[in-house]
Design a protein around this motif. Structure first.
Motif, short mmCIF file in Angstrom:
data_model
loop_
_atom_site.label_atom_id
_atom_site.label_comp_id
_atom_site.label_asym_id
_atom_site.label_seq_id
_atom_site.Cartn_x
_atom_site.Cartn_y
_atom_site.Cartn_z
N PRO A 93 -21.10 -67.67 -6.20
CA PRO A 93 -20.60 -66.57 -7.13
C PRO A 93 -21.34 -65.24 -6.94
CG PRO A 93 -20.37 -68.79 -8.15
CD PRO A 93 -21.28 -69.04 -6.64
N PRO A 94 -22.74 -65.31 -7.29
CA PRO A 94 -23.61 -64.21 -7.53
C PRO A 94 -23.77 -63.46 -6.05
CG PRO A 94 -25.11 -66.11 -7.64
CD PRO A 94 -23.59 -66.54 -7.79
N TYR A 95 -23.71 -64.33 -4.86
CA TYR A 95 -23.98 -63.69 -3.63
C TYR A 95 -22.74 -62.78 -3.43
CZ TYR A 95 -24.18 -63.16 1.46
OH TYR A 95 -24.23 -62.62 2.65
N MET A 96 -21.50 -63.31 -3.68
CA MET A 96 -20.27 -62.73 -3.27
C MET A 96 -20.14 -61.21 -4.12
SD MET A 96 -19.21 -63.90 -0.61
CE MET A 96 -17.52 -62.99 -0.51
N SER A 97 -20.61 -61.50 -5.41
CA SER A 97 -20.44 -60.37 -6.36
C SER A 97 -21.59 -59.20 -5.75
CB SER A 97 -21.12 -60.76 -7.67
OG SER A 97 -20.04 -61.54 -8.45
N ASN A 98 -22.82 -59.72 -5.28
CA ASN A 98 -23.54 -58.63 -4.71
C ASN A 98 -22.98 -58.13 -3.30
OD1 ASN A 98 -26.05 -57.20 -4.07
ND2 ASN A 98 -26.73 -58.97 -2.59
N PHE A 99 -22.17 -58.81 -2.63
CA PHE A 99 -21.64 -58.46 -1.52
C PHE A 99 -20.52 -57.36 -1.80
CE2 PHE A 99 -20.14 -60.50 2.90
CZ PHE A 99 -20.05 -59.18 3.22
N ILE A 100 -19.61 -57.45 -2.78
CA ILE A 100 -18.84 -56.72 -3.33
C ILE A 100 -19.37 -55.41 -3.71
CG2 ILE A 100 -16.95 -56.36 -4.89
CD1 ILE A 100 -16.34 -58.90 -5.06
N SER A 101 -20.15 -55.38 -4.60
CA SER A 101 -21.17 -54.26 -4.99
C SER A 101 -21.80 -53.57 -3.76
CB SER A 101 -22.37 -54.50 -5.74
OG SER A 101 -21.84 -55.13 -7.18
N HIS A 102 -22.09 -54.21 -2.64
CA HIS A 102 -22.85 -53.73 -1.40
C HIS A 102 -21.57 -52.67 -0.71
CE1 HIS A 102 -25.80 -53.20 1.60
NE2 HIS A 102 -24.96 -53.73 2.59
N THR A 103 -20.51 -53.46 -0.86
CA THR A 103 -19.27 -52.75 -0.10
C THR A 103 -19.13 -51.37 -0.89
OG1 THR A 103 -18.29 -54.86 0.56
CG2 THR A 103 -17.07 -52.94 0.56
N LYS A 104 -19.17 -51.32 -2.00
CA LYS A 104 -18.72 -49.96 -2.81
C LYS A 104 -20.00 -49.14 -2.50
CE LYS A 104 -18.16 -52.31 -6.55
NZ LYS A 104 -17.74 -52.63 -8.03
N ASN A 105 -21.18 -49.74 -2.67
CA ASN A 105 -22.48 -48.61 -2.45
C ASN A 105 -22.48 -48.13 -1.06
OD1 ASN A 105 -23.32 -49.31 -5.08
ND2 ASN A 105 -24.64 -50.92 -4.54
N SER A 106 -21.69 -48.74 -0.13
CA SER A 106 -21.95 -47.98 1.31
C SER A 106 -21.48 -46.67 1.38
CB SER A 106 -20.92 -48.85 2.29
OG SER A 106 -19.59 -48.77 1.77
N SER A 107 -20.64 -46.33 0.28
CA SER A 107 -19.87 -44.81 0.03
C SER A 107 -21.03 -43.96 0.08
CB SER A 107 -19.03 -44.79 -1.18
OG SER A 107 -19.74 -45.14 -2.20
N LEU A 108 -22.45 -44.32 -0.59
CA LEU A 108 -23.49 -43.53 -0.49
C LEU A 108 -23.87 -43.05 0.80
CD1 LEU A 108 -25.43 -45.60 -3.41
CD2 LEU A 108 -23.96 -43.38 -3.56
N ALA A 109 -23.63 -43.80 1.75
CA ALA A 109 -24.13 -43.48 3.02
C ALA A 109 -23.31 -41.86 3.37
CB ALA A 109 -23.49 -44.12 4.12
N SER A 110 -22.55 -41.44 2.80
CA SER A 110 -21.92 -40.11 2.99
C SER A 110 -22.90 -38.94 2.89
CB SER A 110 -20.75 -40.04 2.15
OG SER A 110 -21.08 -40.00 0.54
N VAL A 111 -24.03 -39.36 1.87
CA VAL A 111 -24.71 -38.38 1.43
C VAL A 111 -25.88 -37.92 2.83
CG1 VAL A 111 -24.88 -38.61 -1.05
CG2 VAL A 111 -26.58 -39.56 0.66
N ILE A 112 -25.91 -38.84 3.64
CA ILE A 112 -26.82 -38.43 4.87
C ILE A 112 -25.74 -38.51 6.17
CG2 ILE A 112 -28.77 -39.65 4.05
CD1 ILE A 112 -28.08 -42.22 5.75
N THR A 113 -24.61 -38.07 5.97
CA THR A 113 -23.66 -37.73 6.92
C THR A 113 -22.96 -38.91 7.73
OG1 THR A 113 -25.12 -37.09 8.56
CG2 THR A 113 -24.59 -35.50 6.99
N VAL A 114 -23.19 -40.04 7.32
CA VAL A 114 -22.67 -40.95 8.05
C VAL A 114 -20.90 -40.93 7.70
CG1 VAL A 114 -21.96 -43.46 8.13
CG2 VAL A 114 -24.49 -42.71 7.61
N GLN A 115 -20.11 -41.01 8.89
CA GLN A 115 -18.75 -40.66 8.57
C GLN A 115 -18.02 -42.13 8.41
OE1 GLN A 115 -16.92 -37.99 9.11
NE2 GLN A 115 -18.49 -36.75 9.52
N GLU A 116 -18.34 -42.43 7.10
CA GLU A 116 -17.60 -43.64 6.53
C GLU A 116 -16.67 -43.22 5.64
OE1 GLU A 116 -18.17 -44.09 2.96
OE2 GLU A 116 -18.87 -42.20 3.46
N LEU A 117 -15.84 -43.96 4.89
CA LEU A 117 -14.55 -43.77 4.35
C LEU A 117 -14.67 -42.59 3.12
CD1 LEU A 117 -11.81 -44.43 3.63
CD2 LEU A 117 -12.52 -46.25 2.15
#
Length: 243
Positions: free
Chosen positions: A147-171
């Motif tokens: 349960p806590p691992y998958m919750s962290n996995f979900i948060s990690h997926t959403k946090n990937s949006s922060l990669a946009s600040v260093i110009t990674v062409q993500e969503l």
């Protein structure tokens, strides 16, 4: 307010391609963070005080600072020390070190939940530590960790949006580029939110599946396990034969 969702359909293939980059970024960094977190958790449980202190310091720093700072330091500050990275590998490193810090504490909690008596009993019969971890600690800890691992996995997926600040062409960066040219921010961001929700819903479904697989007392023993334990109708073969 005049909403026009036709712009979403026109740009949906572009958004979905960007979502693939988000998935790749998330999976690679979470995989690295999982492996690193597991070994760091073992370090936190080590008898060596210096190793426990070193891992604790790592967790304290990277769990206590924002992922955005990690991204900036890896991408913008590292070149000052002679290390220049492209945006994608820099994002992988930043997300991995952050994920590892959280996973360390998740794994440590699961491993510590296994009663110390089982470890001592295994040591008493001559089992080595790697075998104890593989055969005793991990099978029992996984159920607590999910349960806590998958919750962290979900948060990690959403946090990937922060990669946009260093110009990674993500969503998220792709969505920003689309609504900057179409002036349809609400429509594009709504579609982006739906895509993120679909991604995290897949992880939620995986969590439910894994938790169901761990409910041994409800599912009972599998046919393979019964053969290994020589169980017939819920009773050991020897007892059934003597009845």
């Amino acid at each position: 307010m005049d909403l026009d969702f036709s712009v979403v359909w026109k740009n949906l293939p572009t958004l979905l391609n960007a979502a693939i980059m988000t998935v790749v970024l998330t999976l690679i960094s979470q995989f690295i963070g999982t492996i690193a977190g597991f070994f760091l958790a073992l370090g936190r449980l080590s008898r060596m005080a210096w190793l426990r202190g070193l891992v604790w310091t790592y967790v304290w720093i990277f769990r206590g600072t924002p992922v955005l700072l990690h991204l900036f330091f890896v991408y913008y500050a590292a070149p000052m020390f002679g290390v220049t990275l492209d945006a994608f590998p820099a994002a992988i490193i930043a997300f991995s070190v952050s994920s590892a810090a959280y996973n360390t504490e998740i794994f440590r909690a699961g491993l510590q939940a296994v009663h110390i008596g089982q470890i001592e009993a295994a040591q008493a019969i001559g089992m080595r530590y790697p075998a104890i971890v593989r055969k005793i600690l991990l099978p029992q800890a996984v159920r607590i960790i999910i349960p806590p691992y998958m919750s962290n996995f979900i948060s990690h997926t959403k946090n990937s949006s922060l990669a946009s600040v260093i110009t990674v062409q993500e969503l998220m960066l792709t969505a920003q580029a689309i609504y900057s040219s179409t002036y349809r921010a609400i429509e594009i961001l709504s579609a982006t939110g739906v895509i993120y929700l679909c991604l995290t819903s897949c992880l939620t479904g995986l969590q439910v599946l894994l938790e169901g697989q761990m409910k041994f007392e409800e599912r009972g023993l599998s046919a393979r396990r019964k053969r290994l334990l020589k169980v017939i109708d819920g009773e050991p073969v020897a007892i059934a034969a003597s009845a």
